[in-house]
Design an enzyme around this catalytic site. Structure first.
Site, PDB file in Angstrom:
ATOM      1  N   LYS A  84       0.729  -1.120   0.069  1.00  0.00           N
ATOM      2  CA  LYS A  84       0.158   0.149  -0.071  1.00  0.00           C
ATOM      3  C   LYS A  84       0.971   1.231  -0.022  1.00  0.00           C
ATOM      4  CE  LYS A  84      -4.356   0.215   2.329  1.00  0.00           C
ATOM      5  NZ  LYS A  84      -5.198   0.287   3.685  1.00  0.00           N
TER       6      LYS A  84
HETATM    7  O1  G3P Z   1      -8.852   0.977   4.491  1.00  0.00           O
HETATM    8  C1  G3P Z   1      -8.743   2.225   4.858  1.00  0.00           C
HETATM    9  C2  G3P Z   1      -9.196   2.409   6.571  1.00  0.00           C
HETATM   10  O2  G3P Z   1      -8.633   1.602   7.174  1.00  0.00           O
HETATM   11  C3  G3P Z   1      -9.239   3.674   6.600  1.00  0.00           C
HETATM   12  O3  G3P Z   1     -10.687   3.754   7.342  1.00  0.00           O
HETATM   13  O4  G3P Z   1     -12.004   4.427   9.164  1.00  0.00           O
HETATM   14  O5  G3P Z   1      -9.566   4.895   9.370  1.00  0.00           O
HETATM   15  O6  G3P Z   1     -11.104   6.244   7.710  1.00  0.00           O
HETATM   16  P1  G3P Z   1     -10.968   4.900   8.469  1.00  0.00           P
END
Ligand code: G3P
Length: 216
Positions: A84
């Site tokens: 990533k």
């Molecule tokens: O896959 C990306 C994700 O982990 C981010 O999620 O909830 O931290 O915005 P969030």
């Protein structure tokens, strides 16, 4: 639309894998840190032993050469690792080299169609628009997913769209209708996708009715 699990929690991955609906896993440093470990390699190798689909592991370096070096190490952890890398100038430079080396790259922290277009042109296997984080600042995250899917289709770009930063089951429905190839969801959202009160009520009613006629 395929479903990936967005977690570094091994128990959750084991449980979800049993359902037979998970095609891959995405992790990031925040998710690994939640498991109170700094051993990213051990976590990713364990996940790769459970899940045969793509498993994303985040690169932390910020300069292109260092990103490539770190990405090659992380890609060597297992054949199904996708590295990533954020959509920055350095990230695009690294991705364009790594994709030539057949290393799968998931370009992450994508917040615009232009970033997604560049990620595809650099040869990324996946692009991850962060839906919830756009919603958090009053933008329409799902509109971005829809726009990226449309542009990729228009130019026959093979990069897969991962709807990420999914916060609730309705996000999954809209991502699927928009044509996202994958939605990566937390374990909690996966459980919410399964559950429906009418299913529970229906099961109770069937069992109650059957008890009335079944032999004692
Ligand atoms: O896959 C990306 C994700 O982990 C981010 O999620 O909830 O931290 O915005 P969030």
């Amino acid at each position: 639309m395929h479903i990936f699990l967005d977690t570094a929690n091994i128990d959750q991955i084991r449980q979800a894998t049993k359902l037979g609906v998970i095609s891959g896993v995405t992790t990031n440093p925040t998710l690994v840190a939640k498991e109170a470990t700094a051993d990213y390699e051990m976590v990713v190798k364990t996940i790769c032993a459970i899940v045969s689909g793509s498993v994303s592991a985040e690169v932390l370096a910020e300069e292109a050469d260092a990103m490539m070096e770190e990405a090659r190490v992380k890609a060597s952890w297992a054949p199904n690792v996708a590295v990533k890398i954020p959509v920055t100038a350095a990230g695009l430079e690294a991705t364009s080299v790594l994709s030539q080396e057949n290393i799968a790259v998931n370009m992450t922290l994508c917040f615009s169609v232009n970033q997604a277009l560049l990620a595809a042109r650099a040869g990324a296997s996946y692009t991850s628009p962060f839906v919830g984080r756009l919603d958090d600042i009053g933008h329409d995250g799902m509109q971005l997913v829809q726009d990226i899917v449309e542009v990729y289709q228009q130019y026959d770009l093979k990069t897969k769209v991962i709807a990420a930063s999914i916060r609730h089951p309705l996000h999954c429905v809209v991502a699927a209708r928009a044509g996202a190839h994958i939605a990566t969801v937390t374990y909690d959202v996966l459980m919410q996708m399964i559950n429906h009160p009418l299913t529970d009520i229906g099961i109770s009613r069937f069992l109650a009715d059957w008890k009335k006629v079944s032999p004692k």
